[in-house]
Design a protein around this motif. Sequence first.
Motif, PDB file in Angstrom:
ATOM      1  N   ARG A 129      36.555 -16.594  25.371  1.00  0.00           N
ATOM      2  CA  ARG A 129      37.777 -17.398  25.396  1.00  0.00           C
ATOM      3  C   ARG A 129      37.584 -18.721  26.125  1.00  0.00           C
ATOM      4  O   ARG A 129      38.532 -19.475  26.327  1.00  0.00           O
ATOM      5  N   GLY A 130      36.356 -19.004  26.536  1.00  0.00           N
ATOM      6  CA  GLY A 130      36.090 -20.249  27.246  1.00  0.00           C
ATOM      7  C   GLY A 130      36.369 -20.165  28.724  1.00  0.00           C
ATOM      8  O   GLY A 130      36.468 -21.202  29.396  1.00  0.00           O
ATOM      9  N   LEU A 179      35.555  -8.855  -0.635  1.00  0.00           N
ATOM     10  CA  LEU A 179      35.635  -7.904   0.466  1.00  0.00           C
ATOM     11  C   LEU A 179      34.468  -8.094   1.424  1.00  0.00           C
ATOM     12  O   LEU A 179      34.646  -8.115   2.652  1.00  0.00           O
ATOM     13  N   SER A 180      33.245  -8.236   0.892  1.00  0.00           N
ATOM     14  CA  SER A 180      32.075  -8.414   1.752  1.00  0.00           C
ATOM     15  C   SER A 180      32.181  -9.705   2.552  1.00  0.00           C
ATOM     16  O   SER A 180      31.892  -9.733   3.755  1.00  0.00           O
ATOM     17  N   GLY A 181      32.584 -10.794   1.868  1.00  0.00           N
ATOM     18  CA  GLY A 181      32.719 -12.069   2.562  1.00  0.00           C
ATOM     19  C   GLY A 181      33.779 -12.022   3.638  1.00  0.00           C
ATOM     20  O   GLY A 181      33.586 -12.542   4.751  1.00  0.00           O
ATOM     21  N   LEU A 182      34.910 -11.389   3.324  1.00  0.00           N
ATOM     22  CA  LEU A 182      35.987 -11.270   4.304  1.00  0.00           C
ATOM     23  C   LEU A 182      35.526 -10.477   5.525  1.00  0.00           C
ATOM     24  O   LEU A 182      35.794 -10.851   6.673  1.00  0.00           O
ATOM     25  N   PHE A 183      34.823  -9.383   5.273  1.00  0.00           N
ATOM     26  CA  PHE A 183      34.361  -8.542   6.381  1.00  0.00           C
ATOM     27  C   PHE A 183      33.365  -9.288   7.268  1.00  0.00           C
ATOM     28  O   PHE A 183      33.467  -9.262   8.506  1.00  0.00           O
ATOM     29  N   ILE A 184      32.408 -10.003   6.624  1.00  0.00           N
ATOM     30  CA  ILE A 184      31.412 -10.741   7.408  1.00  0.00           C
ATOM     31  C   ILE A 184      32.076 -11.855   8.205  1.00  0.00           C
ATOM     32  O   ILE A 184      31.773 -12.062   9.390  1.00  0.00           O
ATOM     33  N   ASP A 185      33.008 -12.588   7.567  1.00  0.00           N
ATOM     34  CA  ASP A 185      33.693 -13.678   8.275  1.00  0.00           C
ATOM     35  C   ASP A 185      34.498 -13.161   9.460  1.00  0.00           C
ATOM     36  O   ASP A 185      34.534 -13.787  10.524  1.00  0.00           O
ATOM     37  N   ARG A 186      35.150 -12.016   9.285  1.00  0.00           N
ATOM     38  CA  ARG A 186      35.954 -11.483  10.388  1.00  0.00           C
ATOM     39  C   ARG A 186      35.081 -10.967  11.536  1.00  0.00           C
ATOM     40  O   ARG A 186      35.456 -11.053  12.694  1.00  0.00           O
ATOM     41  N   ILE A 187      33.908 -10.439  11.191  1.00  0.00           N
ATOM     42  CA  ILE A 187      32.976 -10.019  12.244  1.00  0.00           C
ATOM     43  C   ILE A 187      32.521 -11.242  13.050  1.00  0.00           C
ATOM     44  O   ILE A 187      32.434 -11.207  14.280  1.00  0.00           O
ATOM     45  N   ARG A 188      32.236 -12.345  12.328  1.00  0.00           N
ATOM     46  CA  ARG A 188      31.791 -13.558  13.014  1.00  0.00           C
ATOM     47  C   ARG A 188      32.868 -14.108  13.952  1.00  0.00           C
ATOM     48  O   ARG A 188      32.564 -14.685  14.993  1.00  0.00           O
ATOM     49  N   THR A 189      34.115 -13.974  13.566  1.00  0.00           N
ATOM     50  CA  THR A 189      35.215 -14.549  14.355  1.00  0.00           C
ATOM     51  C   THR A 189      35.945 -13.485  15.175  1.00  0.00           C
ATOM     52  O   THR A 189      37.097 -13.685  15.541  1.00  0.00           O
ATOM     53  N   LEU A 190      35.265 -12.375  15.454  1.00  0.00           N
ATOM     54  CA  LEU A 190      35.905 -11.290  16.192  1.00  0.00           C
ATOM     55  C   LEU A 190      36.445 -11.726  17.554  1.00  0.00           C
ATOM     56  O   LEU A 190      37.558 -11.332  17.929  1.00  0.00           O
ATOM     57  N   PRO A 191      35.723 -12.575  18.322  1.00  0.00           N
ATOM     58  CA  PRO A 191      36.309 -13.019  19.603  1.00  0.00           C
ATOM     59  C   PRO A 191      37.635 -13.761  19.426  1.00  0.00           C
ATOM     60  O   PRO A 191      38.573 -13.552  20.195  1.00  0.00           O
ATOM     61  N   ALA A 192      37.711 -14.629  18.391  1.00  0.00           N
ATOM     62  CA  ALA A 192      38.964 -15.358  18.154  1.00  0.00           C
ATOM     63  C   ALA A 192      40.078 -14.411  17.718  1.00  0.00           C
ATOM     64  O   ALA A 192      41.243 -14.574  18.102  1.00  0.00           O
ATOM     65  N   SER A 251      34.204 -30.832  17.169  1.00  0.00           N
ATOM     66  CA  SER A 251      35.563 -30.622  16.670  1.00  0.00           C
ATOM     67  C   SER A 251      36.580 -30.710  17.793  1.00  0.00           C
ATOM     68  O   SER A 251      36.232 -30.868  18.971  1.00  0.00           O
ATOM     69  N   GLN A 252      37.843 -30.583  17.428  1.00  0.00           N
ATOM     70  CA  GLN A 252      38.905 -30.603  18.427  1.00  0.00           C
ATOM     71  C   GLN A 252      38.807 -29.397  19.364  1.00  0.00           C
ATOM     72  O   GLN A 252      39.107 -29.490  20.549  1.00  0.00           O
ATOM     73  N   HIS A 253      38.396 -28.279  18.823  1.00  0.00           N
ATOM     74  CA  HIS A 253      38.333 -27.038  19.603  1.00  0.00           C
ATOM     75  C   HIS A 253      36.936 -26.432  19.434  1.00  0.00           C
ATOM     76  O   HIS A 253      36.719 -25.580  18.561  1.00  0.00           O
ATOM     77  N   PRO A 254      35.952 -26.892  20.211  1.00  0.00           N
ATOM     78  CA  PRO A 254      34.594 -26.365  20.073  1.00  0.00           C
ATOM     79  C   PRO A 254      34.557 -24.846  20.239  1.00  0.00           C
ATOM     80  O   PRO A 254      35.219 -24.292  21.121  1.00  0.00           O
ATOM     81  N   MET A 255      33.804 -24.196  19.369  1.00  0.00           N
ATOM     82  CA  MET A 255      33.670 -22.746  19.454  1.00  0.00           C
ATOM     83  C   MET A 255      32.864 -22.372  20.696  1.00  0.00           C
ATOM     84  O   MET A 255      31.874 -23.020  21.034  1.00  0.00           O
ATOM     85  N   VAL A 256      33.317 -21.322  21.363  1.00  0.00           N
ATOM     86  CA  VAL A 256      32.631 -20.825  22.555  1.00  0.00           C
ATOM     87  C   VAL A 256      32.240 -19.378  22.303  1.00  0.00           C
ATOM     88  O   VAL A 256      33.041 -18.587  21.782  1.00  0.00           O
ATOM     89  N   THR A 257      31.018 -19.025  22.655  1.00  0.00           N
ATOM     90  CA  THR A 257      30.545 -17.659  22.492  1.00  0.00           C
ATOM     91  C   THR A 257      30.197 -17.081  23.868  1.00  0.00           C
ATOM     92  O   THR A 257      29.869 -17.835  24.798  1.00  0.00           O
ATOM     93  N   PRO A 258      30.269 -15.758  24.005  1.00  0.00           N
ATOM     94  CA  PRO A 258      29.893 -15.161  25.295  1.00  0.00           C
ATOM     95  C   PRO A 258      28.443 -15.471  25.635  1.00  0.00           C
ATOM     96  O   PRO A 258      27.557 -15.374  24.787  1.00  0.00           O
ATOM     97  N   GLY A 259      28.196 -15.891  26.854  1.00  0.00           N
ATOM     98  CA  GLY A 259      26.850 -16.244  27.282  1.00  0.00           C
ATOM     99  C   GLY A 259      26.916 -17.302  28.359  1.00  0.00           C
ATOM    100  O   GLY A 259      27.958 -17.534  28.977  1.00  0.00           O
ATOM    101  N   THR A 260      25.807 -17.992  28.568  1.00  0.00           N
ATOM    102  CA  THR A 260      25.765 -19.049  29.575  1.00  0.00           C
ATOM    103  C   THR A 260      26.156 -20.383  28.952  1.00  0.00           C
ATOM    104  O   THR A 260      26.210 -20.529  27.727  1.00  0.00           O
TER     105      THR A 260
END
Length: 534
Positions: free
Chosen positions: A460-461, A194-207, A414-423
């Motif tokens: 979202r890039g 449960l803890s791992g799932l919650f942390i992983d989903r927080i990390r990937t919240l934009p996706a 990777s094929q689809h580089p991760m993008v985060t909000p920012g510059t």
Amino acid sequence: MSAVPIAPVSAAAWLKQTGRPWKRLTLLAGVLTIADVAPAIGFALGLALTISSLTVSPAAAAPWLALAVFSLIARGLIGQAAVIVGAKLGRAIKTDVRGRLLSDLFGRGRRSSAQMTALVEGVGALDGYYSRFAPLRLAAGVSPLLIIAAAAIASPVSAGILLFTLFPFIVGMALAGTAAAGESRRQFQALERLSGLFIDRIRTLPAILAFDAVGRTTVQIAQASDELERRTARVMRIAFLSSGVLEFFSALSVALIAVYCGFNLLRLLPFPVPETLDLSRAFFVLALAPEVYAPLRRLAAAYHDRQAAEAAAPSLITPDPHLTQRASIGDLAPAIHFRDVAIAYEGSAPVIDGFDLDVAPGQIVALVGTSGAGKSSLLHLLLGLAPLTRGEVEVGGARLSQCGDIAGRVAWASQHPMVTPGTLAENIALADRTACPGRIALAARTAGLFGDLDRPIDERGGGLSGGERRRLGLARAILKRAPLLVLDEPTANLDPASERAMLDVIRQAARGRTTLIATHSPAVAALADRVVTL
């Protein structure tokens, strides 16, 4: 230098080894718990002689009443001292283990949701084990025998009854502990999931928001929460059942002593016994009878602390930096050797089976083949994202079967580089947080990213074209000072002109590095020193 293999350590052995530096403190806590026997005997003696002396005169009972009161006060002080020592022991061990976990988590770059759970929940589970269970375990083996020996002075028959009824009590504890141990392990594993799932989903919240997966994610977290609730309820049911069984045997044993003493005093025993009790001896034995089982009942109450600690221990075990050597592939381009490698994900057939490949230092190798042939899985294997089911991969002397992955020494696009909000600059700097603005700008120019590096990009890039997003991944790979470059379909879905422009970037990024490229493109494959078809 390859890592030194670490022998498996059981949870019980690890707990014992972890508490060894504080052996004196553990022994002191145990001795204080055993010392509780002396005031218990003193109280029983004072109570028995007070009652028998009242038949003579109240003045004769006063000294024995004072003994009973003094014993109660001494017992409270000893109990408080045992609690304080136990708390110091638990705090010292938690501080040591937490320090080692933090060193492993940040000092050597090993970060995962399971380790975060261990750092918070796992370390907390050690407190009850060392502060309560460990001292009580020592007392539970000694205190009942001391009390039975004291009872034998007044009534050998009563001591024999106490000793005889002690065995089913111990058997009941063992059975309850065995039943609860497995459930406690499963309950802690459910908590980790449960803890791992919650942390992983927080990390990937934009996706999650981008792909409208909020509903599915909510269902997954709810299912994991329900599983934890079910596991916890099972542990509690077993705990309540075991407590009921132990209380039954304890009450039954005390009742047998009461019946024997009562019939002996009334001279109504239906069988001959080698002793005749008087009022003081009968009260002394009756007052001591519950004390025989008190240490065992306290141990049974703290047994859940042991189960929780043993369930958490596997996630807390970290290699001792003084006994092990971390795998390192150095700063030069390494050789890579795949030996009979198989990769199989859980519940599926192997995607790679019996794969062999030797890559020379500084060589560029292109992995080509149809979709699903396992090209990306081989690259993910180096990053720890795919399981090494069989065989061995050696990278510059580091064996993946021992070190798990070499992600820290891999520059990855990777094929689809991760993008985060920012510059744009902040997105490039994800590859190396210590990079100065000049290095970031140089990596961007080398990758063909021109223009304002301070332009904003959303999760979202937005603000990047498809080609610029590919170049972002390559800019990160260029920025990271790593001797191994891994590219997954770097020119997929690009038009011929954009692909030709990207080839020069790939050639520069691969300079001085050992490079593996998974691709469908003949143009990219032509860059390679060697082409391997899967």
